[in-house]
Write a protein that holds these residues in place. Sequence first.
Motif, PDB file in Angstrom:
ATOM      1  N   ASN A   1      56.753  54.575  48.291  1.00 38.46           N
ATOM      2  CA  ASN A   1      56.901  55.805  48.129  1.00 38.46           C
ATOM      3  C   ASN A   1      56.036  56.273  49.668  1.00 38.46           C
ATOM      4  N   CYS A   2      55.644  55.920  49.943  1.00 36.08           N
ATOM      5  CA  CYS A   2      54.133  56.614  51.212  1.00 36.08           C
ATOM      6  C   CYS A   2      55.576  56.959  52.487  1.00 36.08           C
ATOM      7  N   LYS A   3      56.329  56.056  52.839  1.00 34.02           N
ATOM      8  CA  LYS A   3      57.397  56.010  54.160  1.00 34.02           C
ATOM      9  C   LYS A   3      58.561  57.205  53.182  1.00 34.02           C
ATOM     10  N   THR A   4      58.672  57.623  52.177  1.00 30.35           N
ATOM     11  CA  THR A   4      59.576  58.362  52.024  1.00 30.35           C
ATOM     12  C   THR A   4      58.948  59.947  52.350  1.00 30.35           C
ATOM     13  N   LEU A   5      57.655  59.162  51.490  1.00 31.10           N
ATOM     14  CA  LEU A   5      57.012  61.542  51.701  1.00 31.10           C
ATOM     15  C   LEU A   5      56.823  61.839  52.987  1.00 31.10           C
TER      16      LEU A   5
ATOM     17  N   ILE B   1      55.666  58.253  38.640  1.00 27.44           N
ATOM     18  CA  ILE B   1      56.176  56.951  38.785  1.00 27.44           C
ATOM     19  C   ILE B   1      54.957  57.058  37.217  1.00 27.44           C
TER      20      ILE B   1
ATOM     21  N   PHE C   1      61.320  48.375  43.095  1.00 24.40           N
ATOM     22  CA  PHE C   1      60.340  49.369  43.531  1.00 24.40           C
ATOM     23  C   PHE C   1      61.148  49.886  44.639  1.00 24.40           C
TER      24      PHE C   1
ATOM     25  N   ARG D   1      53.134  61.281  42.914  1.00 26.74           N
ATOM     26  CA  ARG D   1      51.481  60.787  43.561  1.00 26.74           C
ATOM     27  C   ARG D   1      50.319  61.574  42.282  1.00 26.74           C
TER      28      ARG D   1
ATOM     29  N   ARG E   1      65.311  63.409  42.913  1.00 29.99           N
ATOM     30  CA  ARG E   1      65.016  62.652  43.428  1.00 29.99           C
ATOM     31  C   ARG E   1      63.593  63.007  43.249  1.00 29.99           C
TER      32      ARG E   1
ATOM     33  N   ILE F   1      63.378  53.608  45.929  1.00 35.60           N
ATOM     34  CA  ILE F   1      62.254  54.295  46.106  1.00 35.60           C
ATOM     35  C   ILE F   1      63.401  54.433  47.578  1.00 35.60           C
TER      36      ILE F   1
ATOM     37  N   LEU G   1      60.172  66.892  54.158  1.00 38.65           N
ATOM     38  CA  LEU G   1      60.802  68.372  53.620  1.00 38.65           C
ATOM     39  C   LEU G   1      60.957  69.585  54.072  1.00 38.65           C
TER      40      LEU G   1
ATOM     41  N   SER H   1      65.954  58.507  48.208  1.00 39.55           N
ATOM     42  CA  SER H   1      64.393  58.675  49.395  1.00 39.55           C
ATOM     43  C   SER H   1      63.479  59.871  48.075  1.00 39.55           C
ATOM     44  N   ILE H   2      63.065  58.706  47.079  1.00 33.28           N
ATOM     45  CA  ILE H   2      62.041  59.631  45.636  1.00 33.28           C
ATOM     46  C   ILE H   2      60.893  60.268  46.460  1.00 33.28           C
ATOM     47  N   ILE H   3      60.678  61.551  46.156  1.00 31.63           N
ATOM     48  CA  ILE H   3      59.115  62.270  46.822  1.00 31.63           C
ATOM     49  C   ILE H   3      58.534  61.829  44.958  1.00 31.63           C
ATOM     50  N   ASP H   4      57.576  61.088  45.898  1.00 28.58           N
ATOM     51  CA  ASP H   4      56.561  60.924  44.349  1.00 28.58           C
ATOM     52  C   ASP H   4      55.220  61.583  44.598  1.00 28.58           C
TER      53      ASP H   4
END
Lengths: 419, 282
Positions: free
Chosen positions: A411-415, B52, B88, B101, B48, B92, A112, B96-99
């Motif tokens: 979903n951790c890697k993209t973050l 989820i 999944f 969480r 993005r 993702i 980001l 480039s999904i920003i999850d």
Amino acid sequence: MKAKNNLSLALLTVFTSSPIVLNATPLAPEDKSVADIFTVDIQNNFELYADSEDDNLIWYVPAGGSIAMLGSSSNPVPRFNASSFVEFNGVFAGQAVALMGGSFSTAGFAPLREQLEQEAAAAGYTVSPAQASSATTKFIVSGMETSGQVNADCDVTELTVTNPITGVSQIVRLPNCTVTYDDGTVYDVDTIQRFTALTPAGQTSVSTSIPFQVKTTPAYALTVANNLAVGANFDDVLSAVVDWEIPTTSITRTARLTIDYRSVFEKATTFSAIHDWACVDVEIATFFQRLVRDGDGITVEYLNDDNQWVLDAPNDADFIGVINEVEEELRDEIFAEMQSYTEPNLPNVSRETNSFFTLRANYEKLIFEANETRIINYNPGNAIKTARTDMFLGCLTGGFGTPVVASSASNCKTLFGIE
Amino acid sequence: MKYFLGFLLVALISSNALAENIDLSDYNIENVQNFDEFSFLPFIGSSRQGAILYSNYEKQILGPATLGYGWQTIVIELSPSAINSSQFDDFIIDNSIIDMRVNLFPEDATLCELTDDALIKFNEINLLYTTNVLTGGYPKACSLQISYTAQAGSDIENILIDYLENNMVLTLNYELIINETVDRSFDFHNIVQDLVTLGGLQESTASMSYYSSISDFTFYARLLDPLLFNEDSISLETWQFFISQFTFNDNTVFITLSDGNQIISIPGSGADTTIFSINQKL
């Protein structure tokens, strides 16, 4: 503490002295908003401010963050570890608990930040982490808010058990942890025994890396191991929030005064008479507040962004800024300041002064019946804006004798920007 | 505090459940993307970043661990099966999904609740136990800590573990519902003019005023086109709002047109839409 690493660990720096005297400071967003330059994703993840001096600089505060990461973006090394520990005393003596320790970081997420930098550069700006005048760190530990320390009372609770069929009662003893709030309420805590955050000096932390340690109960140790196998969040037991105070300034603005001196002097005369012809400075300030507020004797017009003169102040800060400026412009024309010095008291020479104001006989202004128009510049003044960074503990795997690494879940890697 | 042998216990149940009021107003609900085992709910304006929602979970039994004083603990975790599935991962990574969480659970969600069968079984084996539900371990839905009196490795413990592993012992159940409130409105002046044309009203001497006999009025009002009311067929509620604008006196109906009755608004009754639901026994 210093962190040497390849990742641009953009740090929010905090000044410990106050008041802040800075040439370049963030501008209040209502004065100049830079958010529109950026996509929604950036707007949602950063608080953004223009700069008072440099038109090409933007200050930012990340909205979210996690555990501090050292190493490189392809191989980040989290500042966190967890291990198993067998208690040797206390109510859980002989049982295995988990110890966790690490550091939160307020730097935000690398992908980001990179996107922020790219979008800014495309529009001709550079970005920099905002300078905060203070930061307050709060931890949510097992649902309880704390600034640094939680020590649960872990003891054996006695309970009466009744067999509903035979009616026979027996006493059972159960190890149990509780926390007692200031008001006396007792809160069951089934996850942690102890939490410590190593924030320096009382309530505020000026560090951008926030170290902590946790000791769990034997039951929660099972969840710790599982979380670190799957990369789950620890929100049920720990998260952190930093509230930043960002000092901002406003743009100097222009206002136009139309002064009817006859009316102003009439009011000043009445006002001074009430104070026995010797007004103190607070009373003088009140006089000018009323003058501007009532619009009688002085008419104030504000120059708006479309270069038009309007009668309504853009906001309260502008109104106060104008009053201060009007007082500065006109006070000495209407009132004469008399200062008296206190008697010197040897060997301590006192330089204290008391001043009071009397009405000046300003005949020259009264001769001309016409109203006078003046243009003044004023600054609505500084405002403290608040921003917040929410940090979670999660997306980590390993520990318990193996190295802790960032979770490889997609979903951790993209973050974290891990390839 | 009283404990009952083998059955529901514990005033010690402290739910660390962070069942906050979730606010769906930041999310672009129309653009939810549904997949086999999960859905992605994006933020308004973003393609993005979002939350989820998982539609299928698996249970994991952890432990037992020893608490001391004759107590053991087992923890049951519910984790989404979607994580690490290729559908999944592809979604993702490609986007480039920003999850965010977060688990978007409503306040009335049933999380890690023991099934009736499980309660009956515990009673059958005379188990003395306490439970605690933890939430907040995204992406897990919840965890259930079961603490019970038994010797480590004893028969009763083995029976318990075996039972928990091989039977449906937990319920996970919630619905995400949003309430749609749609206001309706119609142009009243238009309708009055139409009624005049049809013959159901005539001009009176006062300006912008009309009147008619009730029988003429009602005869021609039947012929009004529903589309004037913005409906396919006029509903009773809409008709009630329409009629309430008129004054009825003896055998006559009156109406005066004004700015105030140009457009008549009818507040929507609000339809509930379920955007996501899950009901699983594990």
